[in-house]
Scaffold this active site. Structure first.
Site, PDB file in Angstrom:
ATOM      1  N   ARG A   1       0.849  -1.188   0.000  1.00 18.97           N
ATOM      2  CA  ARG A   1       0.000   0.000   0.000  1.00 18.97           C
ATOM      3  C   ARG A   1       0.888   1.243   0.000  1.00 18.97           C
ATOM      4  O   ARG A   1       1.818   1.354   0.790  1.00 18.97           O
ATOM      5  CB  ARG A   1      -0.914   0.000   1.220  1.00 18.97           C
ATOM      6  CG  ARG A   1      -1.960   1.112   1.231  1.00 18.97           C
ATOM      7  CD  ARG A   1      -2.826   0.997   2.478  1.00 18.97           C
ATOM      8  NE  ARG A   1      -3.594  -0.242   2.474  1.00 18.97           N
ATOM      9  CZ  ARG A   1      -4.027  -0.847   3.571  1.00 18.97           C
ATOM     10  NH1 ARG A   1      -3.748  -0.353   4.768  1.00 18.97           N
ATOM     11  NH2 ARG A   1      -4.735  -1.964   3.497  1.00 18.97           N
TER      12      ARG A   1
ATOM     13  N   ARG B   1      -1.785   6.721   9.603  1.00 20.02           N
ATOM     14  CA  ARG B   1      -1.766   6.192   8.242  1.00 20.02           C
ATOM     15  C   ARG B   1      -2.025   7.302   7.222  1.00 20.02           C
ATOM     16  O   ARG B   1      -1.987   8.473   7.553  1.00 20.02           O
ATOM     17  CB  ARG B   1      -2.783   5.057   8.118  1.00 20.02           C
ATOM     18  CG  ARG B   1      -2.452   3.884   9.048  1.00 20.02           C
ATOM     19  CD  ARG B   1      -3.289   2.669   8.747  1.00 20.02           C
ATOM     20  NE  ARG B   1      -2.931   1.529   9.575  1.00 20.02           N
ATOM     21  CZ  ARG B   1      -3.455   0.311   9.442  1.00 20.02           C
ATOM     22  NH1 ARG B   1      -4.361   0.078   8.510  1.00 20.02           N
ATOM     23  NH2 ARG B   1      -3.082  -0.683  10.222  1.00 20.02           N
TER      24      ARG B   1
ATOM     25  N   LYS C   1      -3.870   1.375  15.020  1.00 20.19           N
ATOM     26  CA  LYS C   1      -3.788   2.295  13.890  1.00 20.19           C
ATOM     27  C   LYS C   1      -4.497   3.610  14.199  1.00 20.19           C
ATOM     28  O   LYS C   1      -5.386   3.681  15.049  1.00 20.19           O
ATOM     29  CB  LYS C   1      -4.388   1.649  12.644  1.00 20.19           C
ATOM     30  CG  LYS C   1      -5.842   1.217  12.806  1.00 20.19           C
ATOM     31  CD  LYS C   1      -6.280   0.398  11.599  1.00 20.19           C
ATOM     32  CE  LYS C   1      -7.677  -0.191  11.790  1.00 20.19           C
ATOM     33  NZ  LYS C   1      -8.074  -1.078  10.698  1.00 20.19           N
TER      34      LYS C   1
ATOM     35  N   LYS D   1      -6.159   7.079  12.088  1.00 19.38           N
ATOM     36  CA  LYS D   1      -6.558   7.569  10.768  1.00 19.38           C
ATOM     37  C   LYS D   1      -7.033   9.014  10.852  1.00 19.38           C
ATOM     38  O   LYS D   1      -7.770   9.376  11.770  1.00 19.38           O
ATOM     39  CB  LYS D   1      -7.660   6.684  10.174  1.00 19.38           C
ATOM     40  CG  LYS D   1      -7.217   5.249   9.913  1.00 19.38           C
ATOM     41  CD  LYS D   1      -8.333   4.418   9.291  1.00 19.38           C
ATOM     42  CE  LYS D   1      -7.864   3.006   8.988  1.00 19.38           C
ATOM     43  NZ  LYS D   1      -8.924   2.179   8.367  1.00 19.38           N
TER      44      LYS D   1
ATOM     45  N   CYS E   1     -14.606  -3.804   0.085  1.00 17.48           N
ATOM     46  CA  CYS E   1     -13.198  -4.079   0.361  1.00 17.48           C
ATOM     47  C   CYS E   1     -12.725  -5.212  -0.542  1.00 17.48           C
ATOM     48  O   CYS E   1     -13.493  -5.796  -1.293  1.00 17.48           O
ATOM     49  CB  CYS E   1     -13.017  -4.444   1.829  1.00 17.48           C
ATOM     50  SG  CYS E   1     -13.723  -6.054   2.258  1.00 17.48           S
TER      51      CYS E   1
ATOM     52  N   CYS F   1      -7.106 -11.406   1.079  1.00 19.01           N
ATOM     53  CA  CYS F   1      -7.120 -10.912   2.457  1.00 19.01           C
ATOM     54  C   CYS F   1      -7.204 -12.072   3.448  1.00 19.01           C
ATOM     55  O   CYS F   1      -8.113 -12.896   3.375  1.00 19.01           O
ATOM     56  CB  CYS F   1      -8.293  -9.955   2.670  1.00 19.01           C
ATOM     57  SG  CYS F   1      -8.379  -9.319   4.364  1.00 19.01           S
TER      58      CYS F   1
ATOM     59  N   CYS G   1     -15.256  -8.986   6.226  1.00 19.72           N
ATOM     60  CA  CYS G   1     -15.077  -9.265   7.644  1.00 19.72           C
ATOM     61  C   CYS G   1     -15.545  -8.034   8.411  1.00 19.72           C
ATOM     62  O   CYS G   1     -15.819  -6.993   7.814  1.00 19.72           O
ATOM     63  CB  CYS G   1     -13.619  -9.599   7.957  1.00 19.72           C
ATOM     64  SG  CYS G   1     -12.536  -8.155   8.050  1.00 19.72           S
TER      65      CYS G   1
ATOM     66  N   CYS H   1     -13.112  -2.040   6.532  1.00 16.62           N
ATOM     67  CA  CYS H   1     -12.263  -1.249   5.637  1.00 16.62           C
ATOM     68  C   CYS H   1     -13.068  -0.362   4.696  1.00 16.62           C
ATOM     69  O   CYS H   1     -12.628   0.730   4.345  1.00 16.62           O
ATOM     70  CB  CYS H   1     -11.346  -2.174   4.826  1.00 16.62           C
ATOM     71  SG  CYS H   1     -10.107  -3.007   5.839  1.00 16.62           S
TER      72      CYS H   1
END
Length: 1439
Positions: free
Chosen positions: A934, A1003, A1068, A1070, A1289, A1295, A1334, A1338
């Protein structure tokens, strides 16, 4: 004299490359097939002829036949079932060179459904017209590559002039006849009006264009046959007062003042042609159609005429009347004259006065005589108890649908519910004081024997007599007597054909199996063994028996009456005794009803002896009792199988002689090297602690997520501390032979998918099942215990409850069946318990120690803490780990597990191709490892040169595609390990990097695209880059590992993390920047948001600051939830980066590092409180934030099409479905964007909705860009509002967290949902729909108006009620839904939305206002009211 069916079949055979012929109901045979068989012996043509069985799906066969075929023909008698199955895939079929020849008898109702689904629709009422239109349709489909429906009347026979065989192909391949009306002339720009920012030019309507194509084909046909093929045939009268548009088999009419227009072309039919047929003198238009099963008010032809007449200007419009008829004999001059006398009606009239209620009774289906072999056995065994729920005898009363298995299943469900109601009523009556002792005794007796085949009937009769003679006054008595037919216990059967075996998931068989009802299903397979290879090779028949057995609670048997009569009797009686669904597969091979019994006997013997049709019985009750549930009844197969199992191949001999090689054969070399090192390091300690005579304990585990592995390691460590000789391995590292040599084994396993074992346990599970099938008991010396981990709420529906901890329970039962002795009862850990699986584990573990007599030993030494991400980060040397060494290891395609946690900080995820994971495991090789990369690209803006570099990287290092992510950056998939470093270096050459694109750091910072506000976008884009740079990790590990210490900017970077420290963040982080009124970045879903505030001069004054948003959830774990951010103040542009720093540092120091599932900022704020969090941030800032300023959002979708900025630069927003940049048939987007990048002088802007804006286009370059866009169809925005507002996603196959499909499935689901929208007039209405594979979120599903979150393959949670511009969380409406359930829920909901919505009301607001779901007011209340509201609650809806 020639029959129309044989004429059409002949043309189809001579014209086509592929013919798909649909078979009728047995015992009838296809009239088309008879002609094909005849032509195969006389014609030089040899097209491929494929048969589709009754109940099969012809659409899938046609689609598979499409590629490479110049012409495909489909032949069938017209039925509603056939029409519906064709409609379901009409969008794909319409672009194939396909002719659908449909034969009708006396009703056009069914075929009329196809009118709007295909470009061309022809109708032939005579045999000669059927011949000519067959040629015309074949020519039209072949030359224009479009589907054509040709409907003809099968009973028509007359003298026909037919084309000779040798002229058919030359006719189809001949040049187009030149048009005299300017068909090929110029009519403006090819693209017409782009509807966005282009200039309008005159263009033909789609109907006119299609009609011209029809005319060209008709001219060619006329030139060959010398017979006219008019779309409308007019028999005109002089100055007519009435015009009849006739569609169907209508006799010649000669009535004064009446013109008759016979319709031969139903689609396309331009309004101009309709109006040409209606002279000014006409005051009445009658639409006369041969339909008598039409279930809507108006027919398509009637609506077409109404539309055309309404286009008349300045004239007195004639009155239009719709009239139906059934038989040609009803169409007489006198009957027509009565229509003139009748008053104008706004509803359709029935010619001849025949009403719908007096329509002919449906024909009772014929039961083939051979099938009586089974029905007679049922009658003999069960007598008056037998009830065939889809018996043809029900047709006269309930219609033709009564024989369908799906209808029968619903009927059985209703009967069982009524019997349950009868039981309740009897029990309630027993409690009434006034009941006499005699009556009370009878009531009690029936309650006890109600399930007894004989006594329930006899006692029921006595009870009915007693109740009728009783003077007891009670509504219960009346209710019981009204249900008297349900007193006897019945044996209920549904008899179906093997068509059910072609589409298990969508057929009634799946629903019957999953229903749990006490219903028996007899599926008769009639395909002879010698004809098994003659069917369509692509139409693989599924194994319905295996499908049913996998469900776990279904009795299954495979029988053949001509092989073993006794086995059939035994299976039928066992099925009847089984309290639940039973499926019996019955073999009865015959080609037609005239086949002699001896031929059926021969075919049966061949099939059974060869193993094509094995005879067996599967009784799940025996499995519960610890007995063998599977019985193989085929003697020939049983003997061959035993001989095969007695043979040992070289590999199994090798493993048996050296058990240590078993692990090597099923695991990667890299994993074994690490395991060997670990064991060697611990050996010295083991020698000191473990005495020579200590009892050995092997701990085996199967784990996907690591939880089961963690419990297994804990058990092994605690065993060693108690003096036991313990070893630890995965379940798949053991073979049956090596297991048989062990004395004590503790198994620990979790659950994957729908009750499946984890990946590293499946091989042994399969081996155990195979051993059980052979009847062996190899574990005579083995003592074992099992601990399973699961979630009792993961599958909330009662019918799915058996999936809870299924691998653990199955393993426990199977080991006992194979001779093992259980030393401790199975332990079950439940995520829903107060301490999760720990609760069950604390009960189970002491039982293990008690077995070995070490339960009283007190262990004082502290257990080692489990290795967590925090340990890995701290020990990594600022994100170095052993990544560099792992890259040099060529023995495996993977990196060390701890290094894969560190590579995330470098923008890299290790993955493997899950589509082939099982296949590779079976081959004994490691998974097909690859990596996802990414890019970090703040603001989502790149140059054309950078785009070209990304395109090249995808081709040279990845899988040839790349993806625009929901963080507005690039993502590559399929990069193998040796290409990792070259990929990163090439990204670096493009002046981009991947550092901090993932991992526990800040991120990629995203910002709004806002094309029209050029100066404002430049400011927020610069701000995004500034914040990203300010929060970037300072470690030099990235440059050392990937760039060989070559600095991107040439600055000296020291190994020190002033912001993050050695532990970095708990999770994470964002950040997004939004510019109202567009919330295209979903600002509230981010940990930190900056909402741009513009002052009165249009300048950027600063930002409102929002904190605490986040999407991730764990299924079944109510400690996790999504949360929307709270606005806590205002800051200036200059203050922004420092505010971001202090918010992040507050999270760094206060986030939950002990539990990663509760480590995000949203949980920190909820734990601290917003006011306390804000105070902490302001304390670190040294000043207070200003009060938030007003702003408004109105959408979170992208603005597609062309726009012009305030700097007069042009921009175009392109729709890239789910962000995937790739070339595919008809959509070479990757190539087209590469061409644009080669000439473009501006920039590309990636959006958080996964779309692409080509920005800053100079006016002089617009034309060139438009040309390329049109060339590659990149400018196509003719999509529904639903599709334009969707997002998904990646999910499968790459994944590692995916539980269900997402990117590959959402477009398929939208295909079906958007049809519902279009049917209700909502084509252009935006409904935000998102899907993830899931619950990690995302694609930000929890703020969508409709969302689907994967739980297992084909199974999703369904959420409703999100805010249209991301201002409100949605809520779980149904915890588990399949596609069928999704569509059944959305169909009435969308229809109601179309009819009842308020002005400007969005779908998410509507479902809340109308009571489907309650609004989510905060993240912590997300679970409140889940499952729907009131009558729409899941339990209420199910009832």
């Amino acid at each position: 004299m020639s029959n129309a069916t044989s004429i059409v079949a002949r043309i189809a055979y001579l014209a086509s490359d592929v013919i798909v012929d649909s078979q009728p109901t047995l015992p009838s045979t296809s009239q088309f097939a008879k002609k094909y068989d005849s032509l195969s012996t006389t014609s030089v043509r040899r097209p491929t002829v494929l048969s589709v069985p009754l109940g099969g799906d012809p659409g899938s066969t046609l689609l598979r036949s499409g590629p490479g075929a110049a012409l495909i023909s489909f032949t069938s008698s017209a039925t509603a079932q056939t029409a519906i199955r064709l409609i379901l895939c009409a969008s794909e079929l319409s672009s194939l060179p396909l002719v659908l020849h449909l034969a009708v008898k006396d009703d056009l109702s069914d075929v009329s459904l196809l009118r709007s689904a295909v470009p061309f629709f022809l109708v032939s009422t005579t045999a000669q017209k059927a011949h000519d239109n067959s040629l015309l349709a074949s020519r039209l489909a072949r030359t224009e590559k479009k589907a054509v429906v040709h409907v003809f009347y099968e009973g028509k026979s007359d003298s026909v002039e037919e084309i000779v065989e040798g002229d058919v192909q030359p006719f189809l391949l001949s040049e187009k006849v030149a048009s005299t009306n300017g068909v090929n002339g110029h009519n403006g720009h090819a693209n017409g009006v782009n509807g966005i920012n282009g200039h309008s030019v005159t263009a033909q309507s789609p109907v006119s264009e299609l009609f011209k194509l029809y005319e060209l084909a008709a001219l060619s046909t006329v030139a060959r046959t010398r017979r006219a093929c008019p779309p409308l045939s007019v028999r005109a009268a002089n100055e007519p007062h009435t015009v009849i548009f006739a569609l169907g088999d209508i006799p010649s009419l000669d009535i004064d003042g009446v013109s008759v227009v016979s319709v031969g072309l139903l689609t396309p039919l331009p309004s101009s042609r309709i109006l040409d047929a209606i002279p000014p003198s006409a005051s009445r238009v009658i639409v006369l159609e041969q339909v008598h099963r039409w279930n809507m008010k108006w027919t398509p032809l009637y609506l077409e005429l109404v539309n055309a007449i309404q286009q008349q200007v300045g004239e007195q419009r004639p009155h239009i009347q719709s009239v139906y008829f059934s038989e040609p004999a009803q169409v007489t001059p006198s009957a027509i004259a009565k229509l003139f006398q009748a008053a104008p009606s706004s509803t359709p009239l029935q010619l001849g006065g025949v009403s719908g209620s007096s329509s002919p009774s449906p024909e009772v289906p014929h039961i083939p005589k051979h099938e009586s072999s089974y029905t007679k056995i049922l009658s003999h065994v069960f007598g008056e108890r037998l009830e065939v729920s889809n018996s043809p005898a029900l047709v006269p009363k309930q219609g033709a649908i009564a024989t369908s298995p799906e209808f029968a299943l619903g009927r059985v469900r209703g009967q069982l519910e009524l019997r349950n109601e009868l039981t309740r009523s009897v029990q309630q009556l027993m409690e009434v004081r006034e009941v006499s002792p005699e009556l009370h005794k009878l009531l009690s007796q029936w309650t006890l024997v109600k399930d007894d085949a004989t006594k329930s009937r006899s006692v029921g009769k006595e009870l009915i007599t007693a109740l009728e003679s009783s003077k007891l006054s009670s509504s219960l008595v009346d209710r019981i007597l009204s249900l008297r037919t349900h007193f006897p216990s019945r044996s209920r059967w549904i008899i179906g054909s093997d068509a059910w075996s072609y589409d298990l998931g969508a057929s009634g068989l799946h629903h019957a199996i999953a229903s749990g009802l006490d219903i028996n299903i007899l599926i008769i397979d009639t395909l002879p063994y010698t004809s098994r290879n003659s069917a369509d090779p692509h139409r693989r028949k599924q194994d319905a028996g295996l499908y049913a057995m996998n469900h776990g609670d279904v009795y299954v048997a495979s029988v053949a009456v001509y092989s073993s009569y006794a086995q059939v009797l035994q299976a039928i009686m066992e099925a009847d005794r089984h309290k639940g669904p039973s499926v019996i597969l019955a073999y009865l091979p015959y080609q037609n009803e005239d086949a002699p019994a001896l031929e059926v006997l021969k075919e049966t013997k061949l099939a059974v002896d060869a193993g094509y049709w094995p005879l067996y019985r599967w009784d799940p009750v025996k499995e519960v009792q610890g007995k063998e549930p599977f019985t193989l009844d085929s003697d020939a197969v049983k003997n061959d199988l035993q001989q095969f199992l007695d043979r040992q191949n070289h590999l199994s001999q090798l493993v048996r002689s050296k058990p240590e090689l078993a692990t090597e054969l099923v695991s990667s070399l890299g994993e074994n090297v690490k395991e060997a090192r670990r064991r060697k390091a611990l050996q010295a300690y083991d020698d000191l602690v473990v005495s020579l005579d200590a009892p050995p304990l092997m701990v085996l585990y199967a784990s996907d997520g690591g939880t089961a592995e963690r419990f297994a390691k804990r058990l092994a460590n605690r065993g060693k501390a108690r003096g036991l000789s313990t070893s630890l391995a995965t379940i798949d590292s053991m073979s049956i032979e090596s297991l048989a040599q062990e004395e004590h084994i503790a198994f620990v396993t979790s659950v994957a998918g729908q009750g499946e074992p984890p990946q590293n346990g499946r091989t042994l599970f399969k081996a155990l099942n195979a051993t059980a099938l052979r009847g062996e008991k190899p574990f005579s010396k083995l003592r074992y215990s099992v601990f399973g981990l699961g979630d009792s709420h993961y599958w909330p529906r009662p019918e799915d409850a058996h999936y809870y901890n299924k691998p653990g329970k199955d393993l426990d039962a199977r080991l006992e069946q194979l001779g093992g002795e259980r030393f401790a009862v199975v332990g079950l850990g439940d995520d829903q318990d107060a301490d999760g699986p720990e609760t069950g584990y604390r009960v189970w573990e002491p039982l293990v120690w008690k077995t070995f007599g070490v339960d009283s030993i007190e262990v004082k030494e502290a257990e080692p803490d489990p290795i967590t991400n925090e340990h890995i980060k701290a020990a990594s040397g600022y994100l170095r780990g052993t990544i560099a060494e792992g890259l040099e290891d060529t023995s495996t395609g993977a990196l060390d597990p701890s290094d894969t946690q560190l590579t995330k900080f470098h923008g890299i995820y290790q993955q493997d191709d899950r589509d082939i994971r099982d296949e590779r495991q079976a081959q004994g090789v490691e998974p097909a490892y690859s990596f996802m990369i990414r890019v970090r690209m703040p603001g989502g803006v790149c140059t054309p040169q950078q785009w070209l570099q990304m395109d090249q990287i995808a081709d040279e290092h990845g899988n040839g595609t790349f993806k625009i992510t929901t963080r507005a950056t690039f993502q590559f998939h399929g990069v193998i390990k040796r290409h990792l470093k070259p990929s990163i270096q090439d990204i670096n050459k493009a002046l981009l990097d991947t550092l901090a694109a993932c991992g526990d750091v800040n991120r990629n910072v995203i910002c709004s695209a806002i094309p029209t506000l050029s100066r404002l976008h430049a400011q927020v884009y610069d701000f995004s880059k500034l914040v990203s740079a300010h929060l970037l990790p300072r470690t030099t590990a990235y440059h050392e590992i990937w760039l060989d210490k070559k600095m991107v900017a040439g600055e000296a970077v020291k190994d020190f993390e002033p912001l993050y420290g050695e532990f970095y963040l708990p999770r994470k982080f964002k950040i997004a920047v939004a510019v109202p009124p567009t919330n295209d970045v979903d600002i509230y879903a981010n940990d930190l948001g900056f909402i741009a505030i513009v002052d009165e001069r249009g300048e950027l004054a600063g930002f409102n600051v929002s904190v605490g948003g986040g999407m991730g959830v764990a299924h079944g774990n109510k400690k996790t939830y999504p949360r929307l951010a709270d606005v806590m103040g205002f800051c200036t542009v200059e203050q922004g980066p420092i505010v971001a720093e202090k918010v992040m540092l507050t999270q760094r120091d206060n986030g939950n590092r002990a539990d990663r599932k509760n480590a995000r900022l949203k949980y920190t704020i909820d734990r601290m409180g917003l006011d306390a969090f804000k105070a902490e941030v302001e304390s670190r800032l040294g000043y207070s934030l200003a009060p938030a300023r007003p702003f408004t959002f109105d959408r979170n979708v992208d603005d597609f099409g062309w726009s012009t900025g305030e700097d007069n630069k042009h921009h175009v927003m392109l729709f890239i479905e789910n962000g995937r940049i790739q070339d595919e048939p008809g959509r070479d987007f990757k190539t087209g964007l590469r061409e644009i990048a080669q000439i473009h002088k501006g920039t590309f802007r990636l959006t958080a909705n996964q779309h692409l804006m080509i920005s800053e286009i100079a006016t002089e370059d617009v034309s060139a860009i438009k040309t390329i866009l049109a060339k590659y169809k990149l400018d196509n925005l003719d999509y529904t509002g639903l599709r334009l507002s969707s997002s998904a996603c990646v999910s499968f196959p790459t994944c590692g967290l995916a539980m269900a499909e997402s990117e590959r499935y959402l477009p398929v689901l939208i295909d079906k949902v958007e049809k519902i929208c279009e049917e209700n007039g909502l084509r252009n209405d935006s409904i935000v729909m998102r899907m993830t594979g899931c619950p990690n979120g995302c694609a930000r599903p929890y703020v969508a108006e409709v969302a689907f979150v994967g739980k297992a393959p084909g199974s999703y949670s369904m959420l409703l009620g999100g805010g249209y511009y991301g201002q409100r969380l949605n809520k779980i409406y149904r915890e588990t839904v399949s596609e069928r359930e999704i569509l059944s829920i959305l169909t009435p909901m969308i229809k109601r939305y179309a009819l009842e919505r308020l002005e400007g009301e969005h779908f998410g607001d509507f479902v809340i206002r109308t009571g489907y779901i309650s609004p989510t007011t905060s993240g912590k209340e997300w679970y409140d009211g889940m499952g729907g509201e009131g009558e729409y609650r899941e339990a209420a809806a199910a009832a």
